[in-house]
Write a protein that holds these residues in place. Structure first.
Motif, PDB file in Angstrom:
ATOM      1  N   ILE A 128       0.878  -1.181   0.000  1.00 47.92           N
ATOM      2  CA  ILE A 128       0.000   0.000   0.000  1.00 47.92           C
ATOM      3  C   ILE A 128       0.911   1.226   0.000  1.00 47.92           C
ATOM      4  CG2 ILE A 128      -1.717   1.297   1.328  1.00 47.92           C
ATOM      5  CD1 ILE A 128      -2.594  -1.394   2.571  1.00 47.92           C
ATOM      6  N   VAL A 129       0.721   2.119  -0.961  1.00 44.72           N
ATOM      7  CA  VAL A 129       1.609   3.282  -1.079  1.00 44.72           C
ATOM      8  C   VAL A 129       0.794   4.572  -0.950  1.00 44.72           C
ATOM      9  CG1 VAL A 129       3.322   4.468  -2.516  1.00 44.72           C
ATOM     10  CG2 VAL A 129       3.175   1.965  -2.574  1.00 44.72           C
ATOM     11  N   ILE A 130       1.184   5.392   0.010  1.00 43.96           N
ATOM     12  CA  ILE A 130       0.492   6.654   0.265  1.00 43.96           C
ATOM     13  C   ILE A 130       1.446   7.800  -0.066  1.00 43.96           C
ATOM     14  CG2 ILE A 130      -0.665   8.072   2.030  1.00 43.96           C
ATOM     15  CD1 ILE A 130      -2.142   5.436   1.562  1.00 43.96           C
ATOM     16  N   ASP A 131       1.001   8.650  -0.965  1.00 45.51           N
ATOM     17  CA  ASP A 131       1.847   9.733  -1.470  1.00 45.51           C
ATOM     18  C   ASP A 131       1.373  11.077  -0.913  1.00 45.51           C
ATOM     19  OD1 ASP A 131       3.459  11.410  -2.905  1.00 45.51           O
ATOM     20  OD2 ASP A 131       2.917  10.613  -4.883  1.00 45.51           O
ATOM     21  N   VAL A 132       2.140  11.631   0.019  1.00 46.94           N
ATOM     22  CA  VAL A 132       1.753  12.904   0.650  1.00 46.94           C
ATOM     23  C   VAL A 132       2.250  14.101  -0.164  1.00 46.94           C
ATOM     24  CG1 VAL A 132       1.921  14.270   2.783  1.00 46.94           C
ATOM     25  CG2 VAL A 132       1.823  11.780   2.925  1.00 46.94           C
ATOM     26  N   GLY A 133       3.279  13.889  -0.949  1.00 46.73           N
ATOM     27  CA  GLY A 133       3.964  14.993  -1.637  1.00 46.73           C
ATOM     28  C   GLY A 133       3.069  15.802  -2.560  1.00 46.73           C
ATOM     29  N   ILE A 134       3.323  17.112  -2.575  1.00 42.46           N
ATOM     30  CA  ILE A 134       2.674  18.001  -3.546  1.00 42.46           C
ATOM     31  C   ILE A 134       3.807  18.833  -4.144  1.00 42.46           C
ATOM     32  CG2 ILE A 134       1.026  19.881  -3.915  1.00 42.46           C
ATOM     33  CD1 ILE A 134      -0.423  19.024  -1.362  1.00 42.46           C
ATOM     34  N   ASN A 135       4.183  18.524  -5.377  1.00 39.41           N
ATOM     35  CA  ASN A 135       5.317  19.215  -5.990  1.00 39.41           C
ATOM     36  C   ASN A 135       4.891  19.825  -7.319  1.00 39.41           C
ATOM     37  OD1 ASN A 135       7.328  17.991  -4.035  1.00 39.41           O
ATOM     38  ND2 ASN A 135       6.538  16.123  -4.997  1.00 39.41           N
ATOM     39  N   LYS A 136       5.211  21.113  -7.468  1.00 43.12           N
ATOM     40  CA  LYS A 136       4.924  21.794  -8.736  1.00 43.12           C
ATOM     41  C   LYS A 136       6.064  21.491  -9.688  1.00 43.12           C
ATOM     42  CE  LYS A 136       2.146  25.827  -7.734  1.00 43.12           C
ATOM     43  NZ  LYS A 136       2.196  27.213  -7.364  1.00 43.12           N
ATOM     44  N   THR A 137       5.762  20.921 -10.854  1.00 41.31           N
ATOM     45  CA  THR A 137       6.808  20.653 -11.846  1.00 41.31           C
ATOM     46  C   THR A 137       6.330  21.181 -13.199  1.00 41.31           C
ATOM     47  OG1 THR A 137       5.921  18.538 -12.578  1.00 41.31           O
ATOM     48  CG2 THR A 137       7.382  18.462 -10.665  1.00 41.31           C
ATOM     49  N   GLU A 138       7.217  21.048 -14.197  1.00 42.85           N
ATOM     50  CA  GLU A 138       6.838  21.513 -15.542  1.00 42.85           C
ATOM     51  C   GLU A 138       5.624  20.757 -16.076  1.00 42.85           C
ATOM     52  OE1 GLU A 138      10.306  21.243 -17.950  1.00 42.85           O
ATOM     53  OE2 GLU A 138      11.152  23.081 -17.097  1.00 42.85           O
ATOM     54  N   LYS A 139       5.509  19.466 -15.663  1.00 41.08           N
ATOM     55  CA  LYS A 139       4.357  18.691 -16.168  1.00 41.08           C
ATOM     56  C   LYS A 139       3.133  18.785 -15.254  1.00 41.08           C
ATOM     57  CE  LYS A 139       5.895  14.129 -14.547  1.00 41.08           C
ATOM     58  NZ  LYS A 139       6.068  12.751 -14.811  1.00 41.08           N
ATOM     59  N   GLY A 140       3.168  19.709 -14.315  1.00 37.97           N
ATOM     60  CA  GLY A 140       2.027  19.904 -13.411  1.00 37.97           C
ATOM     61  C   GLY A 140       2.368  19.442 -11.998  1.00 37.97           C
ATOM     62  N   ILE A 141       1.306  19.269 -11.186  1.00 36.74           N
ATOM     63  CA  ILE A 141       1.507  18.840  -9.798  1.00 36.74           C
ATOM     64  C   ILE A 141       1.779  17.337  -9.783  1.00 36.74           C
ATOM     65  CG2 ILE A 141       0.377  18.611  -7.529  1.00 36.74           C
ATOM     66  CD1 ILE A 141       0.598  21.499  -8.045  1.00 36.74           C
ATOM     67  N   VAL A 142       2.864  16.930  -9.150  1.00 37.85           N
ATOM     68  CA  VAL A 142       3.131  15.487  -8.982  1.00 37.85           C
ATOM     69  C   VAL A 142       3.464  15.221  -7.522  1.00 37.85           C
ATOM     70  CG1 VAL A 142       4.015  15.210 -11.354  1.00 37.85           C
ATOM     71  CG2 VAL A 142       5.627  15.595  -9.482  1.00 37.85           C
ATOM     72  N   GLY A 143       3.391  13.953  -7.152  1.00 42.47           N
ATOM     73  CA  GLY A 143       3.689  13.560  -5.780  1.00 42.47           C
ATOM     74  C   GLY A 143       5.154  13.214  -5.585  1.00 42.47           C
ATOM     75  N   ASP A 144       5.438  12.554  -4.461  1.00 39.37           N
ATOM     76  CA  ASP A 144       6.790  12.066  -4.159  1.00 39.37           C
ATOM     77  C   ASP A 144       6.981  10.640  -4.697  1.00 39.37           C
ATOM     78  OD1 ASP A 144       7.276  14.405  -2.800  1.00 39.37           O
ATOM     79  OD2 ASP A 144       6.887  13.565  -0.809  1.00 39.37           O
ATOM     80  N   VAL A 145       5.907  10.096  -5.297  1.00 40.55           N
ATOM     81  CA  VAL A 145       5.938   8.721  -5.801  1.00 40.55           C
ATOM     82  C   VAL A 145       5.796   8.774  -7.321  1.00 40.55           C
ATOM     83  CG1 VAL A 145       4.674   6.522  -5.800  1.00 40.55           C
ATOM     84  CG2 VAL A 145       4.932   7.821  -3.663  1.00 40.55           C
ATOM     85  N   HIS A 146       6.576   7.948  -8.013  1.00 46.40           N
ATOM     86  CA  HIS A 146       6.455   7.871  -9.477  1.00 46.40           C
ATOM     87  C   HIS A 146       5.192   7.066  -9.788  1.00 46.40           C
ATOM     88  CE1 HIS A 146       7.226   7.307 -13.659  1.00 46.40           C
ATOM     89  NE2 HIS A 146       8.347   7.998 -13.587  1.00 46.40           N
ATOM     90  N   PHE A 147       4.105   7.794 -10.102  1.00 42.93           N
ATOM     91  CA  PHE A 147       2.783   7.170 -10.185  1.00 42.93           C
ATOM     92  C   PHE A 147       2.729   6.044 -11.219  1.00 42.93           C
ATOM     93  CE2 PHE A 147      -1.561   6.628 -11.521  1.00 42.93           C
ATOM     94  CZ  PHE A 147      -2.236   6.593 -10.325  1.00 42.93           C
ATOM     95  N   GLU A 148       3.198   6.313 -12.442  1.00 48.33           N
ATOM     96  CA  GLU A 148       3.060   5.310 -13.525  1.00 48.33           C
ATOM     97  C   GLU A 148       3.785   4.023 -13.143  1.00 48.33           C
ATOM     98  OE1 GLU A 148       4.056   8.514 -14.178  1.00 48.33           O
ATOM     99  OE2 GLU A 148       2.055   9.133 -14.862  1.00 48.33           O
ATOM    100  N   GLU A 149       5.010   4.143 -12.636  1.00 45.51           N
ATOM    101  CA  GLU A 149       5.796   2.948 -12.293  1.00 45.51           C
ATOM    102  C   GLU A 149       5.200   2.201 -11.092  1.00 45.51           C
ATOM    103  OE1 GLU A 149      10.113   4.872 -13.609  1.00 45.51           O
ATOM    104  OE2 GLU A 149       9.959   3.840 -11.692  1.00 45.51           O
ATOM    105  N   VAL A 150       4.895   2.964 -10.049  1.00 44.13           N
ATOM    106  CA  VAL A 150       4.456   2.316  -8.801  1.00 44.13           C
ATOM    107  C   VAL A 150       3.063   1.698  -8.970  1.00 44.13           C
ATOM    108  CG1 VAL A 150       3.890   2.731  -6.363  1.00 44.13           C
ATOM    109  CG2 VAL A 150       5.992   3.682  -7.341  1.00 44.13           C
ATOM    110  N   SER A 151       2.223   2.316  -9.807  1.00 38.90           N
ATOM    111  CA  SER A 151       0.870   1.756  -9.983  1.00 38.90           C
ATOM    112  C   SER A 151       0.917   0.358 -10.613  1.00 38.90           C
ATOM    113  CB  SER A 151      -0.001   2.698 -10.813  1.00 38.90           C
ATOM    114  OG  SER A 151       0.587   2.882 -12.080  1.00 38.90           O
ATOM    115  N   LYS A 152       2.044  -0.012 -11.239  1.00 39.49           N
ATOM    116  CA  LYS A 152       2.152  -1.349 -11.847  1.00 39.49           C
ATOM    117  C   LYS A 152       2.434  -2.436 -10.815  1.00 39.49           C
ATOM    118  CE  LYS A 152       3.436   0.152 -16.428  1.00 39.49           C
ATOM    119  NZ  LYS A 152       4.385   1.233 -16.670  1.00 39.49           N
ATOM    120  N   VAL A 153       2.943  -2.057  -9.643  1.00 41.57           N
ATOM    121  CA  VAL A 153       3.314  -3.076  -8.636  1.00 41.57           C
ATOM    122  C   VAL A 153       2.518  -2.992  -7.336  1.00 41.57           C
ATOM    123  CG1 VAL A 153       5.652  -3.724  -9.316  1.00 41.57           C
ATOM    124  CG2 VAL A 153       5.305  -1.593  -8.079  1.00 41.57           C
ATOM    125  N   ALA A 154       2.083  -1.778  -6.984  1.00 38.90           N
ATOM    126  CA  ALA A 154       1.440  -1.603  -5.674  1.00 38.90           C
ATOM    127  C   ALA A 154       0.078  -2.290  -5.622  1.00 38.90           C
ATOM    128  CB  ALA A 154       1.273  -0.112  -5.389  1.00 38.90           C
TER     129      ALA A 154
END
Ligand code: NAD
Length: 281
Positions: free
Chosen positions: A224-250
């Motif tokens: 179970i992965v909980i992502d608290v991060g709120i980071n402004k980046t060029e591609k928009g708001i992202v978390g501290d977790v790499h969503f695409e990669e982690v969603s394949k295993v979590a």
């Protein structure tokens, strides 16, 4: 993979709280009150406070915002807190952070009556939480905890890895999961091998502030992965977790936005109601 819908969970929690406020109103002939002190005109703080006020009104709480300019003296703020501490109509006091540099954050936090400290930052509440006693719990970790419990009601013996050791997130998160009999590892910027630590975990909570720090090959299947991060980046708001990669295993993962964020304000309302209930005993 379960996409943990924080918006839906927060909306359900607000509905429960709305019903609770209605019952408290019938029983005590008054409703819990939340007073927010907002200093200065930082845009994110203004937005947070507006959202807090809107949500408080939605569940039927009495809500007040006291605004001061950036130049306000520390003494004025401390006097106001002392006044609110004595006010029976105020169940919860929140001073929106960050504060201007000339105001001592520690003094302000310690001035709030611990029984009205809806942020759970007062040392008395921090101590009570770590001793396993009843206390106000910081809103973001409380929200994370409620989301985890929805996925896995029995956390006995689970291995949890917390990434980040802030007073706001990492430390209280650790205490909440210890209370649930997890074996908790708290990691931080000086941790030697963060990837290996995360690979051991059944639960990972990332509260760091580094975009997509936690990668897919850091997470074992079924976590179970909980992502608290709120980071402004060029591609928009992202978390501290790499969503695409982690969603394949979590097993389950919170999106950013729409995961932990909505739960934070709902938990502030919960804390206000809990402070009110404790004051009526
Ligand atoms: P913080 O800066 O106070 O603490 C960050 C922690 O991360 C520190 O303990 C530090 O040791 C650790 N850290 C830094 N670099 C690291 C690394 N390379 N590896 C491991 N650990 C490292 O941050 P915070 O206030 O806890 O906030 C963390 C994130 O959560 C931020 O992105 C913030 O915007 C977000 N946040 C979200 C909410 C919400 O409602 N969703 C609420 C509060 C904060």
């Amino acid at each position: 993979m379960i996409l943990i819908d924080g918006k839906k969970a927060a909306s359900e929690l607000r509905e429960e709280l709305r019903q609770e406020v209605a019952e408290l109103k019938t029983k005590h002939n008054k409703v819990p009150g939340l007073t927010v002190i907002l200093i200065g005109d930082l845009t994110p703080s203004q937005i947070y406070v507006r959202n807090k006020e809107k949500s408080a009104n939605e569940v039927g709480l009495k809500s007040d915002v006291i605004r001061y300019p950036d130049s306000v003296e520390e003494k004025t703020v401390l006097e106001k807190i002392s006044e609110l501490n004595k006010d029976d109509g105020v169940s919860g006091i929140l001073v929106q952070l960050p504060l201007p540099k000339h105001i001592d954050k520690k003094k302000v936090i310690e001035a709030i009556d611990p029984s009205k400290d809806v942020d759970g930052f007062h040392p008395m509440n921090v101590g009570n939480l770590s001793s396993g006693y009843e206390s106000s719990v910081p809103c973001t970790p409380l929200g994370c905890y409620l989301l985890i419990k929805k996925i896995e009601p029995n956390l006995n013996g689970k291995k949890a890895v917390i990434v980040g050791r802030s007073n706001l997130n990492g430390k209280p998160m650790t205490q909440l999961l210890l209370k649930e009999n997890c074996t908790v590892t708290i990691t931080h910027s000086k941790t030697k091998d963060l990837k290996s630590e995360c690979l051991e975990a059944d639960i990972v909570v990332a509260a760091v502030g580094i975009p997509e720090l936690v990668k897919g090959d850091w997470i074992k299947e079924g976590t179970i992965v909980i992502d608290v991060g709120i980071n402004k980046t060029e591609k928009g708001i992202v978390g501290d977790v790499h969503f695409e990669e982690v969603s394949k295993v979590a097993k389950a993962l919170t999106p950013v936005p729409g995961g932990v964020g909505p739960m934070t304000i709902a938990c502030l309302l919960k804390n206000t109601i809990d402070c009110f209930k404790r004051s009526q005993i």
